[in-house]
Design a protein around this motif. Structure first.
Motif, PDB file in Angstrom:
ATOM      1  N   THR A 193      32.405   2.951  77.515  1.00  0.00           N
ATOM      2  CA  THR A 193      31.967   1.889  76.607  1.00  0.00           C
ATOM      3  C   THR A 193      32.105   0.521  77.254  1.00  0.00           C
ATOM      4  O   THR A 193      31.203  -0.324  77.142  1.00  0.00           O
ATOM      5  N   LEU A 194      33.209   0.281  77.920  1.00  0.00           N
ATOM      6  CA  LEU A 194      33.399  -1.005  78.586  1.00  0.00           C
ATOM      7  C   LEU A 194      32.337  -1.242  79.659  1.00  0.00           C
ATOM      8  O   LEU A 194      31.777  -2.342  79.766  1.00  0.00           O
ATOM      9  N   ILE A 195      32.067  -0.219  80.444  1.00  0.00           N
ATOM     10  CA  ILE A 195      31.064  -0.368  81.504  1.00  0.00           C
ATOM     11  C   ILE A 195      29.685  -0.609  80.912  1.00  0.00           C
ATOM     12  O   ILE A 195      28.941  -1.489  81.363  1.00  0.00           O
ATOM     13  N   GLU A 196      29.339   0.147  79.860  1.00  0.00           N
ATOM     14  CA  GLU A 196      28.003   0.022  79.267  1.00  0.00           C
ATOM     15  C   GLU A 196      27.820  -1.303  78.537  1.00  0.00           C
ATOM     16  O   GLU A 196      26.731  -1.882  78.547  1.00  0.00           O
ATOM     17  N   GLN A 197      28.868  -1.803  77.900  1.00  0.00           N
ATOM     18  CA  GLN A 197      28.727  -2.990  77.065  1.00  0.00           C
ATOM     19  C   GLN A 197      29.063  -4.289  77.807  1.00  0.00           C
ATOM     20  O   GLN A 197      28.609  -5.361  77.388  1.00  0.00           O
ATOM     21  N   ALA A 198      29.855  -4.218  78.864  1.00  0.00           N
ATOM     22  CA  ALA A 198      30.281  -5.438  79.545  1.00  0.00           C
ATOM     23  C   ALA A 198      29.823  -5.501  80.997  1.00  0.00           C
ATOM     24  O   ALA A 198      29.169  -6.460  81.412  1.00  0.00           O
ATOM     25  N   TYR A 199      30.148  -4.484  81.773  1.00  0.00           N
ATOM     26  CA  TYR A 199      29.846  -4.563  83.210  1.00  0.00           C
ATOM     27  C   TYR A 199      28.361  -4.361  83.502  1.00  0.00           C
ATOM     28  O   TYR A 199      27.744  -5.150  84.230  1.00  0.00           O
ATOM     29  N   ARG A 200      27.768  -3.310  82.945  1.00  0.00           N
ATOM     30  CA  ARG A 200      26.407  -2.963  83.308  1.00  0.00           C
ATOM     31  C   ARG A 200      25.393  -4.052  82.936  1.00  0.00           C
ATOM     32  O   ARG A 200      24.509  -4.374  83.751  1.00  0.00           O
ATOM     33  N   PRO A 201      25.467  -4.678  81.748  1.00  0.00           N
ATOM     34  CA  PRO A 201      24.507  -5.756  81.454  1.00  0.00           C
ATOM     35  C   PRO A 201      24.597  -6.915  82.449  1.00  0.00           C
ATOM     36  O   PRO A 201      23.580  -7.549  82.749  1.00  0.00           O
ATOM     37  N   LEU A 202      25.807  -7.194  82.935  1.00  0.00           N
ATOM     38  CA  LEU A 202      25.957  -8.278  83.911  1.00  0.00           C
ATOM     39  C   LEU A 202      25.502  -7.841  85.298  1.00  0.00           C
ATOM     40  O   LEU A 202      24.853  -8.598  86.016  1.00  0.00           O
ATOM     41  N   ALA A 203      25.859  -6.612  85.682  1.00  0.00           N
ATOM     42  CA  ALA A 203      25.497  -6.137  87.014  1.00  0.00           C
ATOM     43  C   ALA A 203      23.997  -5.940  87.162  1.00  0.00           C
ATOM     44  O   ALA A 203      23.433  -6.171  88.233  1.00  0.00           O
ATOM     45  N   ASP A 204      23.338  -5.509  86.091  1.00  0.00           N
ATOM     46  CA  ASP A 204      21.896  -5.257  86.160  1.00  0.00           C
ATOM     47  C   ASP A 204      21.074  -6.504  85.876  1.00  0.00           C
ATOM     48  O   ASP A 204      19.859  -6.482  86.036  1.00  0.00           O
TER      49      ASP A 204
ATOM     50  N   THR B  76      26.792 -26.036  84.769  1.00  0.00           N
ATOM     51  CA  THR B  76      26.129 -24.766  85.094  1.00  0.00           C
ATOM     52  C   THR B  76      27.066 -23.596  84.817  1.00  0.00           C
ATOM     53  O   THR B  76      26.655 -22.551  84.288  1.00  0.00           O
ATOM     54  N   VAL B  77      28.334 -23.782  85.176  1.00  0.00           N
ATOM     55  CA  VAL B  77      29.324 -22.740  84.892  1.00  0.00           C
ATOM     56  C   VAL B  77      29.455 -22.535  83.389  1.00  0.00           C
ATOM     57  O   VAL B  77      29.502 -21.397  82.907  1.00  0.00           O
ATOM     58  N   ARG B  78      29.504 -23.639  82.646  1.00  0.00           N
ATOM     59  CA  ARG B  78      29.597 -23.532  81.180  1.00  0.00           C
ATOM     60  C   ARG B  78      28.407 -22.740  80.621  1.00  0.00           C
ATOM     61  O   ARG B  78      28.569 -21.875  79.750  1.00  0.00           O
ATOM     62  N   TYR B  79      27.231 -23.075  81.078  1.00  0.00           N
ATOM     63  CA  TYR B  79      26.027 -22.390  80.594  1.00  0.00           C
ATOM     64  C   TYR B  79      26.091 -20.898  80.907  1.00  0.00           C
ATOM     65  O   TYR B  79      25.786 -20.048  80.046  1.00  0.00           O
ATOM     66  N   ARG B  80      26.481 -20.546  82.130  1.00  0.00           N
ATOM     67  CA  ARG B  80      26.546 -19.127  82.509  1.00  0.00           C
ATOM     68  C   ARG B  80      27.599 -18.379  81.686  1.00  0.00           C
ATOM     69  O   ARG B  80      27.385 -17.223  81.297  1.00  0.00           O
ATOM     70  N   LEU B  81      28.718 -19.025  81.431  1.00  0.00           N
ATOM     71  CA  LEU B  81      29.765 -18.363  80.634  1.00  0.00           C
ATOM     72  C   LEU B  81      29.297 -18.120  79.198  1.00  0.00           C
ATOM     73  O   LEU B  81      29.640 -17.095  78.595  1.00  0.00           O
ATOM     74  N   ARG B  82      28.521 -19.087  78.660  1.00  0.00           N
ATOM     75  CA  ARG B  82      27.962 -18.867  77.319  1.00  0.00           C
ATOM     76  C   ARG B  82      26.996 -17.693  77.339  1.00  0.00           C
ATOM     77  O   ARG B  82      26.938 -16.908  76.390  1.00  0.00           O
ATOM     78  N   ARG B  83      26.207 -17.564  78.389  1.00  0.00           N
ATOM     79  CA  ARG B  83      25.286 -16.432  78.523  1.00  0.00           C
ATOM     80  C   ARG B  83      26.053 -15.114  78.582  1.00  0.00           C
ATOM     81  O   ARG B  83      25.645 -14.122  77.978  1.00  0.00           O
ATOM     82  N   VAL B  84      27.163 -15.105  79.314  1.00  0.00           N
ATOM     83  CA  VAL B  84      27.988 -13.898  79.388  1.00  0.00           C
ATOM     84  C   VAL B  84      28.491 -13.522  77.995  1.00  0.00           C
ATOM     85  O   VAL B  84      28.461 -12.351  77.591  1.00  0.00           O
ATOM     86  N   SER B  85      28.931 -14.511  77.241  1.00  0.00           N
ATOM     87  CA  SER B  85      29.426 -14.252  75.878  1.00  0.00           C
ATOM     88  C   SER B  85      28.321 -13.705  74.989  1.00  0.00           C
ATOM     89  O   SER B  85      28.539 -12.775  74.192  1.00  0.00           O
ATOM     90  N   ASP B  86      27.101 -14.256  75.126  1.00  0.00           N
ATOM     91  CA  ASP B  86      25.989 -13.780  74.304  1.00  0.00           C
ATOM     92  C   ASP B  86      25.599 -12.345  74.655  1.00  0.00           C
ATOM     93  O   ASP B  86      25.241 -11.553  73.775  1.00  0.00           O
ATOM     94  N   ILE B  87      25.675 -12.010  75.925  1.00  0.00           N
ATOM     95  CA  ILE B  87      25.223 -10.690  76.383  1.00  0.00           C
ATOM     96  C   ILE B  87      26.255  -9.614  76.094  1.00  0.00           C
ATOM     97  O   ILE B  87      25.899  -8.499  75.684  1.00  0.00           O
ATOM     98  N   THR B  88      27.518  -9.923  76.248  1.00  0.00           N
ATOM     99  CA  THR B  88      28.562  -8.883  76.166  1.00  0.00           C
ATOM    100  C   THR B  88      29.384  -8.930  74.888  1.00  0.00           C
ATOM    101  O   THR B  88      30.129  -8.002  74.619  1.00  0.00           O
ATOM    102  N   ARG B  89      29.322 -10.005  74.117  1.00  0.00           N
ATOM    103  CA  ARG B  89      30.095 -10.304  72.910  1.00  0.00           C
ATOM    104  C   ARG B  89      31.538 -10.697  73.203  1.00  0.00           C
ATOM    105  O   ARG B  89      32.303 -10.992  72.293  1.00  0.00           O
ATOM    106  N   TRP B  90      31.938 -10.692  74.473  1.00  0.00           N
ATOM    107  CA  TRP B  90      33.278 -11.169  74.835  1.00  0.00           C
ATOM    108  C   TRP B  90      33.159 -12.537  75.493  1.00  0.00           C
ATOM    109  O   TRP B  90      32.352 -12.733  76.421  1.00  0.00           O
ATOM    110  N   ASP B  91      33.973 -13.477  75.042  1.00  0.00           N
ATOM    111  CA  ASP B  91      33.920 -14.848  75.530  1.00  0.00           C
ATOM    112  C   ASP B  91      34.901 -15.016  76.695  1.00  0.00           C
ATOM    113  O   ASP B  91      36.114 -14.916  76.503  1.00  0.00           O
ATOM    114  N   PRO B  92      34.419 -15.278  77.910  1.00  0.00           N
ATOM    115  CA  PRO B  92      35.321 -15.406  79.042  1.00  0.00           C
ATOM    116  C   PRO B  92      36.229 -16.626  78.971  1.00  0.00           C
ATOM    117  O   PRO B  92      37.237 -16.691  79.682  1.00  0.00           O
TER     118      PRO B  92
END
Length: 385
Positions: A303-314, A346-362
């Motif tokens: 679940t962690l790989i599918e919901q967090a790692y894979r969306p970012l890696a792909d 730019t870092v702020r924007y990317r971190l927001r994108r990560v939060s939107d994609i994975t639901r976890w806020d870095p």
């Protein structure tokens, strides 16, 4: 008690059939539940009315004797009749029979014996009512013990992952409704008396319109909770009935036959919850994915790989690189920007994108921990080039 006179007893015997027939006729006129019964059940009720009048005559003739009311009155009917007739209906039946007899007292009693016969009818009806209450109490105790064993079997089958039709039929026998959504909740067994806590769970669930199956497994209490909309929303009101410590909610699934999936996650989360002392109570099992992964839960790793790692890696390579650099540098926005040779915005924007994609806020400590574990698990699982 005054001895019954022979004339009154003879009159009672002669009127026995008429009294029973009048009682049945009154039930047909006054009791809707009697008219709605099957022909077989109505015949059993008629036999009970006949038996009640016959037993009363025997008791009236020998007032000093001990007539077994339970056997003499209710012994003619099968035990299953208690499922067709509630205690309230049984008492209404007794009242109807008594009214039929009492109305005929003036015409049956010998001269001077009317008060004595009327008192005897009232005393006997009281004894019959108590006997009926005793029968239903014993039947309820027996059903309660059987239901408890059946409920334990259903909960155990869900924990083992069984999906046979027996599971569905057993749950139906316990009045499990057609709940659309089901979650399994795992927590500590409450302190003694446990039965009071279990009854509180059932009352609270019924009041919220839900279905509940519950079982104790040593120090662990497992509840299968069903509701047409959102069963997890009911859990905060049920939390006080569990023992102290973590309370974990498995993911919602469609129907009881899929409850094993929710049960596995809830039990795994309960075992791993002590690794997160600050976890809310109750806590979703998916919020414990890193802790569950560290205990060897393969489903949590996937679940962690599918919901967090894979969306970012792909996706965009910048997102995975940015979040990893950010958490590696202890959450320093400026440090990550310098390491990546980009502007802090730019870092702020990317971190927001990560939060939107994975639901976890870095940028949140817990979110950063979850993403870090997910990236590690994903990289370990990836096949090297």
């Amino acid at each position: 008690m005054v001895t019954a006179d022979e004339a009154t007893v003879a009159n009672l015997r002669a009127a026995r059939g008429a009294l029973a027939g009048e009682a049945v006729r009154r039930m047909e006129d006054a009791l809707p539940w009697y008219r709605a019964m099957s022909a077989q059940d109505r015949s059993w009720v008629g036999l009970i009315a006949h038996a009640a009048i016959s037993a009363f005559i025997a008791w009236y003739q020998e007032p000093g004797g001990q007539v077994q009311i339970t056997a003499d009155v209710f012994g003619t009917a099968p035990r299953e009749l208690t499922r067709s007739i509630s205690l309230q209906h049984a008492l209404e039946m007794v009242r109807t029979v008594v009214d039929a007899v009492e109305e005929q007292v003036p015409s049956i009693a010998a001269p001077g014996a009317e008060p004595h016969l009327r008192e005897a009818v009232l005393r006997y009806s009281r004894d019959v009512a108590f006997a009926a209450a005793g029968i239903y109490a014993r039947a309820a105790e027996s059903r309660g013990s059987w239901d408890a064993r059946l409920e334990a079997l259903v909960v155990d089958a869900v924990l083992r992952g069984a999906q046979s039709e027996d599971l569905r039929s057993r749950a139906a026998a316990l009045n499990w409704g057609a709940a659309v959504k089901v979650v399994v909740v795992a927590g500590a067994t409450p302190p003694e008396p446990v039965e009071e806590s279990l009854e509180g769970l059932r009352r609270s669930t019924r009041a919220a319109g839900g279905d509940l199956l519950v079982g104790t497994h040593g120090e662990r209490l497992v509840a299968i909770l069903g509701h047409g909309d959102d069963p997890a929303a009911l859990v905060p009101d049920l939390a006080p009935y569990f023992g102290p410590g973590p309370l974990v909610i498995g993911p919602a699934v469609n129907g009881l036959m899929a409850a094993a999936e929710s049960a596995r996650a809830a039990i795994s989360g309960l075992s791993a919850a002590r690794a997160w002392p600050g976890a809310p109570r109750p806590v979703q099992s998916d919020d414990l994915l890193p802790e569950r992964l560290l205990t060897g839960d393969e489903e949590a790793r996937r679940t962690l790989i599918e919901q967090a790692y894979r969306p970012l890696a792909d996706g965009s390579a910048h997102l995975l690189e940015t979040v990893w650099t950010y958490v590696e540098l202890g959450g320093s926005l400026e440090g990550a920007a310098r390491a990546l040779f980009v502007h802090p915005n730019t870092v702020r924007y990317r971190l927001r994108r990560v939060s939107d994609i994975t639901r976890w806020d870095p940028t949140d400590a817990r979110g950063a921990f979850v993403l870090r574990i997910a990236i590690i698990a994903g990289r370990v699982g990836d096949t090297p080039p």
